[in-house]
Design an enzyme around this catalytic site. Structure first.
Site, PDB file in Angstrom:
ATOM      1  N   SER A   1       0.822  -1.203   0.000  1.00  0.00           N
ATOM      2  CA  SER A   1       0.000   0.000   0.000  1.00  0.00           C
ATOM      3  C   SER A   1       0.864   1.265   0.000  1.00  0.00           C
ATOM      4  CB  SER A   1      -0.961  -0.041   1.194  1.00  0.00           C
ATOM      5  OG  SER A   1      -1.824   1.057   1.217  1.00  0.00           O
ATOM      6  N   HIS A   2       0.816   2.064   1.075  1.00  0.00           N
ATOM      7  CA  HIS A   2       1.588   3.304   1.168  1.00  0.00           C
ATOM      8  C   HIS A   2       3.002   3.081   1.710  1.00  0.00           C
ATOM      9  CE1 HIS A   2      -2.416   4.912   0.657  1.00  0.00           C
ATOM     10  NE2 HIS A   2      -1.954   6.142   0.606  1.00  0.00           N
ATOM     11  N   ALA A   3       3.325   1.857   2.137  1.00  0.00           N
ATOM     12  CA  ALA A   3       4.625   1.585   2.743  1.00  0.00           C
ATOM     13  C   ALA A   3       5.823   1.851   1.828  1.00  0.00           C
ATOM     14  CB  ALA A   3       4.667   0.158   3.280  1.00  0.00           C
TER      15      ALA A   3
END
Length: 199
Positions: free
Chosen positions: A61-63
């Protein structure tokens, strides 16, 4: 989005953990967690140490924004939540709109909707399996023409409060109301006469 689903006991905090003691690293996704991790010098140092030791890193995801802040995105082929595509491209990565993308010891995924592919690839990565041969991309995939899902859709991933939590909040509310009622009663009561007033 911003509530923990559950509490987990941890063995060590990131500022005392050593990358050499671990075999694989999973950077959690979500909106807020990766943002906090990328602002933490101990977290960035831990990720950089992991990379320097040649150990596998998986990010969902946003990692992948943590990889950007660690300087590990340039020249890599990654995927991530489509909303951060431009951040990765501007950091020098090629972004692919795929469920999971492996580049050497880095594995990335778009989000929870791709969990099956991500977990399958992560198990292979952590087991040391070689990546499947794929043609090197000539550049990034274009931005999406519409969001991956409607803005309210991530709300369905929020944990629902338990009955115990709801009862605890109700009892707390009753206690606050009772305490305020008692305080007001004392404030409204006439002052007690003292012996000095009997003069």
């Amino acid at each position: 989005m911003h509530q923990s689903a559950e509490l987990l006991k941890v063995d060590a905090a990131v500022d005392t953990a050593r990358a050499a003691d671990y075999d694989g690293l999973l950077l959690p996704g979500g909106y807020i967690g990766p943002d906090l991790l990328r602002q933490s010098a101990p977290a960035r140092d831990f990720v950089c140490d992991f990379h320097a030791l040649g150990k596998p890193i998986a990010a969902m995801s946003h990692a992948p924004l943590v990889l950007v802040s660690c300087g590990l995105a340039r020249g890599r082929t990654l995927t991530a939540w489509p909303g951060i595509r431009d951040d990765l491209v501007n950091a020098g990565a090629a972004w692919l709109d795929r469920d999971a993308v492996r580049d050497g010891l880095l594995l990335t995924s778009r989000g929870p909707q791709d969990a099956d592919a991500f977990i399958r690839e992560m198990l292979a990565l952590f087991a040391g399996d070689a990546p499947s041969a794929a043609a090197a991309p000539s550049g990034s995939d274009p931005p999406r023409r519409a969001p991956l899902e409607a803005p309210e859709q991530p709300l369905r991933w929020l944990s629902a409060p338990s009955i115990g939590t709801m009862l605890s909040l109700a009892l707390l509310g009753v206690g606050v109301v009772a305490a305020n009622h008692s305080r007001r009663k004392k404030e409204d009561a006439p002052p007690a006469a003292s012996a000095a007033d009997d003069g």
